[in-house]
Motif scaffolding. Structure first.
Motif, PDB file in Angstrom:
ATOM      1  N   PHE A  53      44.217  39.827  10.140  1.00 33.50           N
ATOM      2  CA  PHE A  53      44.216  40.722  11.497  1.00 33.50           C
ATOM      3  C   PHE A  53      43.001  40.563  12.028  1.00 33.50           C
ATOM      4  N   ALA A  54      41.826  40.496  11.208  1.00 31.68           N
ATOM      5  CA  ALA A  54      40.325  40.396  11.690  1.00 31.68           C
ATOM      6  C   ALA A  54      40.140  39.107  12.371  1.00 31.68           C
ATOM      7  N   PHE A  55      40.993  38.089  11.868  1.00 37.54           N
ATOM      8  CA  PHE A  55      40.610  36.789  12.162  1.00 37.54           C
ATOM      9  C   PHE A  55      41.395  36.707  13.559  1.00 37.54           C
ATOM     10  N   THR A  56      42.527  37.055  13.704  1.00 37.05           N
ATOM     11  CA  THR A  56      43.260  37.407  15.141  1.00 37.05           C
ATOM     12  C   THR A  56      42.710  38.047  16.069  1.00 37.05           C
ATOM     13  N   ALA A  57      41.886  38.920  15.670  1.00 37.13           N
ATOM     14  CA  ALA A  57      41.200  39.780  16.745  1.00 37.13           C
ATOM     15  C   ALA A  57      40.167  38.723  17.179  1.00 37.13           C
ATOM     16  N   LEU A  58      39.325  38.398  16.258  1.00 38.61           N
ATOM     17  CA  LEU A  58      38.451  37.125  16.671  1.00 38.61           C
ATOM     18  C   LEU A  58      38.819  36.385  17.431  1.00 38.61           C
ATOM     19  N   VAL A  59      39.828  35.475  17.110  1.00 38.67           N
ATOM     20  CA  VAL A  59      40.339  34.360  18.142  1.00 38.67           C
ATOM     21  C   VAL A  59      40.881  34.814  19.410  1.00 38.67           C
ATOM     22  N   ARG A  85      37.562  34.675  26.472  1.00 37.79           N
ATOM     23  CA  ARG A  85      36.508  33.983  26.775  1.00 37.79           C
ATOM     24  C   ARG A  85      36.752  32.433  27.266  1.00 37.79           C
ATOM     25  N   GLY A  86      37.741  31.855  26.495  1.00 35.67           N
ATOM     26  CA  GLY A  86      38.268  30.535  26.953  1.00 35.67           C
ATOM     27  C   GLY A  86      38.916  30.512  28.325  1.00 35.67           C
ATOM     28  N   LEU A  87      39.464  31.651  28.869  1.00 35.37           N
ATOM     29  CA  LEU A  87      40.157  31.680  30.265  1.00 35.37           C
ATOM     30  C   LEU A  87      39.287  30.998  31.105  1.00 35.37           C
ATOM     31  N   GLU A  88      37.840  31.072  31.032  1.00 35.66           N
ATOM     32  CA  GLU A  88      36.933  30.652  32.084  1.00 35.66           C
ATOM     33  C   GLU A  88      35.994  29.508  31.280  1.00 35.66           C
ATOM     34  N   SER A  89      36.190  29.249  30.057  1.00 39.01           N
ATOM     35  CA  SER A  89      35.239  28.314  29.420  1.00 39.01           C
ATOM     36  C   SER A  89      35.913  27.356  28.513  1.00 39.01           C
ATOM     37  N   TRP A  90      35.917  26.104  28.810  1.00 38.91           N
ATOM     38  CA  TRP A  90      36.314  24.890  27.568  1.00 38.91           C
ATOM     39  C   TRP A  90      35.409  25.183  26.249  1.00 38.91           C
ATOM     40  N   THR A  91      34.133  25.490  26.579  1.00 40.16           N
ATOM     41  CA  THR A  91      33.455  25.509  25.292  1.00 40.16           C
ATOM     42  C   THR A  91      33.927  26.575  24.344  1.00 40.16           C
ATOM     43  N   TRP A  92      34.483  27.871  24.975  1.00 41.27           N
ATOM     44  CA  TRP A  92      35.141  29.028  24.143  1.00 41.27           C
ATOM     45  C   TRP A  92      36.335  28.306  23.472  1.00 41.27           C
ATOM     46  N   ILE A  93      36.766  27.669  24.097  1.00 40.93           N
ATOM     47  CA  ILE A  93      38.474  27.063  23.548  1.00 40.93           C
ATOM     48  C   ILE A  93      37.986  26.279  22.587  1.00 40.93           C
ATOM     49  N   GLY A  94      37.003  25.265  22.514  1.00 44.48           N
ATOM     50  CA  GLY A  94      36.991  24.462  21.345  1.00 44.48           C
ATOM     51  C   GLY A  94      36.318  25.317  20.341  1.00 44.48           C
ATOM     52  N   VAL A  95      35.490  26.297  20.454  1.00 37.79           N
ATOM     53  CA  VAL A  95      35.223  27.160  19.338  1.00 37.79           C
ATOM     54  C   VAL A  95      36.355  27.641  18.767  1.00 37.79           C
ATOM     55  N   GLY A  96      37.314  28.136  19.410  1.00 36.53           N
ATOM     56  CA  GLY A  96      38.504  28.894  18.847  1.00 36.53           C
ATOM     57  C   GLY A  96      39.155  27.840  17.946  1.00 36.53           C
ATOM     58  N   LEU A 114      37.806  25.210  16.441  1.00 39.48           N
ATOM     59  CA  LEU A 114      37.028  25.242  15.111  1.00 39.48           C
ATOM     60  C   LEU A 114      37.162  26.270  14.237  1.00 39.48           C
ATOM     61  N   LEU A 115      37.305  27.505  14.754  1.00 41.86           N
ATOM     62  CA  LEU A 115      37.577  28.538  13.867  1.00 41.86           C
ATOM     63  C   LEU A 115      38.772  28.395  13.425  1.00 41.86           C
ATOM     64  N   HIS A 116      39.707  28.070  14.114  1.00 43.32           N
ATOM     65  CA  HIS A 116      41.198  27.855  13.419  1.00 43.32           C
ATOM     66  C   HIS A 116      41.229  26.833  12.381  1.00 43.32           C
ATOM     67  N   THR A 117      40.309  25.713  12.639  1.00 41.99           N
ATOM     68  CA  THR A 117      40.106  24.510  11.531  1.00 41.99           C
ATOM     69  C   THR A 117      39.695  25.452  10.169  1.00 41.99           C
ATOM     70  N   ALA A 118      38.760  26.286  10.335  1.00 43.25           N
ATOM     71  CA  ALA A 118      38.038  26.895   9.066  1.00 43.25           C
ATOM     72  C   ALA A 118      39.002  27.853   8.442  1.00 43.25           C
ATOM     73  N   ALA A 172      39.733  20.273  19.515  1.00 44.52           N
ATOM     74  CA  ALA A 172      38.251  20.986  19.797  1.00 44.52           C
ATOM     75  C   ALA A 172      37.639  20.094  20.462  1.00 44.52           C
ATOM     76  N   LEU A 173      37.363  18.859  19.721  1.00 41.69           N
ATOM     77  CA  LEU A 173      36.429  17.978  20.487  1.00 41.69           C
ATOM     78  C   LEU A 173      36.772  17.536  22.067  1.00 41.69           C
ATOM     79  N   TRP A 174      38.076  17.625  22.172  1.00 41.54           N
ATOM     80  CA  TRP A 174      38.543  17.283  23.483  1.00 41.54           C
ATOM     81  C   TRP A 174      38.113  18.525  24.442  1.00 41.54           C
TER      82      TRP A 174
END
Length: 154
Positions: free
Chosen positions: A51-57, A63-74, A76-80, A111-113
């Motif tokens: 639940f904590a991970f789901t809240a974080l993502v 934030r990714g609604l307005e930023s590709w960087t945040w989507i990429g971070v998301g 990468l978090l899912h990768t971990a 994420a790289l894309w």
């Protein structure tokens, strides 16, 4: 093949998303990473941490609604999170023991894309086939279709 197929899936994802015009492509990808963030909830392999991970993502996706960087971070978090689940032996698809490993290989490709701004791979291929055509500057709206008219001051 277990290591190559997930890379192909990541590239295929980016190719299919290239069919969606901006800004819808970015917003759709924010929704996709939000959904990926909740993918492990039904398994509950990590208890309350799921639940904590789901809240974080969810926050990162917002934030990714307005930023590709945040989507990429998301992604990468899912990768971990995929790696944690693979090591713990609680795969994303219970009947496929290495499914989380495959996801952990696929997600960084996506994420790289995203970290490159989620460019249309189709447009990149078209531009390379047309020698002498100037490429748009990174971050410009050139080649992304007609812009919506701005409201006139009234």
């Amino acid at each position: 093949m277990q290591y190559i197929a997930p890379i192909g899936i990541g590239v295929l994802y980016a190719l299919l998303m290239s069919l969606v015009r901006e800004p819808h492509r970015r917003r759709l990808n924010a929704l996709m990473v939000a959904g990926a963030g909740a993918a492990y909830l039904s398994g509950g392999g990590l208890g309350g941490w799921e639940f904590a991970f789901t809240a974080l993502v969810t926050y990162v996706a917002f934030r990714g609604l307005e930023s590709w960087t945040w989507i990429g971070v998301g992604w990468l978090l899912h990768t971990a999170w995929d790696i944690v689940h693979h090591v713990k032996g609680n795969p994303i698809v219970p009947s496929a023991h290495t499914s989380s490993l495959g996801c952990a290989i696929c997600d960084p490709v996506i994420a790289l894309w995203c970290l490159r701004g989620g460019p249309s791979l189709i447009e990149l291929v078209r531009d390379r086939r047309r020698p002498g055509r100037p490429r748009p500057e990174p971050g410009s709206r050139e080649g992304l279709g007609p812009e919506s008219p701005s409201p006139t001051p009234g």
